[in-house]
Write a protein that holds these residues in place. Structure first.
Motif, short mmCIF file in Angstrom:
data_model
loop_
_atom_site.label_atom_id
_atom_site.label_comp_id
_atom_site.label_asym_id
_atom_site.label_seq_id
_atom_site.Cartn_x
_atom_site.Cartn_y
_atom_site.Cartn_z
N LYS A 32 0.85 -1.18 0.00
CA LYS A 32 0.00 0.00 0.00
C LYS A 32 0.89 1.24 0.00
N SER A 33 0.38 2.31 -0.58
CA SER A 33 1.15 3.56 -0.59
C SER A 33 1.22 4.15 0.81
N LEU A 34 2.22 4.99 1.01
CA LEU A 34 2.38 5.68 2.29
C LEU A 34 1.16 6.51 2.63
N ILE A 35 0.61 7.23 1.65
CA ILE A 35 -0.54 8.08 1.92
C ILE A 35 -1.75 7.23 2.31
N PRO A 107 3.01 6.34 9.06
CA PRO A 107 1.95 5.33 8.94
C PRO A 107 1.84 4.42 10.15
N LEU A 108 2.83 4.42 11.02
CA LEU A 108 2.80 3.55 12.19
C LEU A 108 2.19 4.23 13.41
N THR A 109 1.63 5.43 13.23
CA THR A 109 1.06 6.16 14.36
C THR A 109 -0.14 5.41 14.93
N GLY A 241 4.10 -1.63 23.37
CA GLY A 241 4.74 -2.67 22.58
C GLY A 241 4.86 -2.37 21.10
N ARG A 242 4.30 -1.25 20.66
CA ARG A 242 4.37 -0.87 19.26
C ARG A 242 5.65 -0.12 18.97
N GLN A 243 6.20 -0.33 17.78
CA GLN A 243 7.34 0.46 17.33
C GLN A 243 6.82 1.62 16.49
N PHE A 244 7.61 2.69 16.46
CA PHE A 244 7.18 3.89 15.75
C PHE A 244 8.36 4.48 15.00
N VAL A 253 12.40 3.01 4.35
CA VAL A 253 11.39 2.07 3.87
C VAL A 253 11.61 0.66 4.41
N PRO A 254 12.81 0.07 4.23
CA PRO A 254 12.99 -1.28 4.78
C PRO A 254 12.88 -1.33 6.30
N ARG A 255 13.26 -0.26 6.98
CA ARG A 255 13.14 -0.22 8.44
C ARG A 255 11.67 -0.28 8.85
N ILE A 256 10.83 0.49 8.18
CA ILE A 256 9.40 0.52 8.51
C ILE A 256 8.75 -0.81 8.12
N GLU A 257 9.13 -1.35 6.97
CA GLU A 257 8.57 -2.64 6.57
C GLU A 257 8.93 -3.73 7.56
N ALA A 258 10.15 -3.69 8.08
CA ALA A 258 10.55 -4.67 9.09
C ALA A 258 9.74 -4.52 10.36
N MET A 259 9.47 -3.28 10.76
CA MET A 259 8.63 -3.02 11.94
C MET A 259 7.23 -3.55 11.72
N MET A 260 6.66 -3.31 10.52
CA MET A 260 5.32 -3.79 10.23
C MET A 260 5.27 -5.32 10.25
#
Length: 266
Positions: A32-35, A107-109, A241-244, A253-260
């Motif tokens: 999915k797109s960031l927006i 997007p992780l808010t 327990g959530r990462q942000f 991008v890869p950092r956020i994808e890894a968190m997701m």
């Protein structure tokens, strides 16, 4: 109190052109797109009357409307997200008692960050703006320090009074500490989460104020409120327990994808 969430999104980012349309793969492999992910995060917040995307770009408008978002077109001359929120609020004709700026690069808010933020502003009549802060654990703080050593702009940090009224925000790591922290350790550093809640009077005044030297040096829009003597409330939120992390650079991008993937975010 009626609440409007505005998601400001521009295509012409200096560090990451086209960032709102960057694609992020979730835990299930869905892209999915960031927006879109930012809009879904905003739509999950309870107690909100309306969510809109504010942009100056037809590509972002088309992509947003394709997944069902309401879009408000704003001027390409907006200097930052707060100015874009102020213009969107005017275009919509006002009528809301609190305006939330949920920036389109976060997007992780979690929904409770925004819910706690709105509650904090409602509960502090002296504050005209509120923004969340999250105490860093050792993992987060060490990530900030590694980014700065590598010449990357990572997260923003905040310092504030015992009443949680902001003293300063910086892209440097403040306050300074020479201590070493393990990943799970609590640290004295607070990560500023790039979400804002405004009272309409402060939001309406903001575009009329000149940008001051601190805002220009740091590139942080919230400093304009402080340079003009307005009270900014820092609302401490819990990670649960959530990462942000914000998407500031292509390397994020890869950092956020890894968190997701780790959190099971679709």
């Amino acid at each position: 109190m009626s609440v409007l969430i505005v998601i400001p999104a521009r295509y012409a980012s200096t560090r990451y052109p086209g960032k709102p349309l960057a694609e992020l793969k979730g835990a299930t492999g869905e892209v999915k797109s960031l927006i879109r992910r930012s809009w879904e995060a905003a739509s999950a917040v309870k107690g909100v009357d309306r969510v809109v995307v504010a942009t100056d770009d037809d590509r972002i408008k088309a992509a947003s409307e394709a997944f069902g978002a309401e879009v408000v077109m704003t001027s390409p001359d907006c200097a930052n997200g707060t100015e874009r929120c102020a213009e969107a609020f005017d275009v919509l004709g006002g009528g809301y008692e609190i305006v939330v700026n949920l920036q389109g690069d976060a997007p992780l808010t979690p929904a409770w960050f925004v819910e706690d933020l709105v509650a904090g502003l409602k509960g502090d009549p002296m504050a005209e703006v509120a923004t969340p802060v999250l105490r860093c654990d050792g993992r987060a703080l060490n990530g900030f320090l590694e980014d700065r050593k590598a010449g990357r702009v990572g997260g923003t940090t905040a310092v504030f009074t015992k009443d949680h009224h902001a003293l300063y925000f910086s892209k440097e790591v403040v306050p300074f500490t020479d201590a070493s922290f393990a990943d799970e350790d609590e640290t004295p550093v607070f990560h500023h989460v790039g979400v804002y809640a405004y009272r309409p009077s402060a939001l309406g005044a903001y575009p009329r104020w000149a940008s001051g030297p601190l805002e220009q040096l740091e590139g942080l829009e919230q400093l304009r409120f402080m340079e003009h003597g307005r009270q900014v409330l820092c609302v401490e939120v819990e990670a649960r327990g959530r990462q942000f992390w914000e998407l500031n650079n292509p390397e994020d991008v890869p950092r956020i994808e890894a968190m997701m993937a780790q959190m099971g975010t679709a």
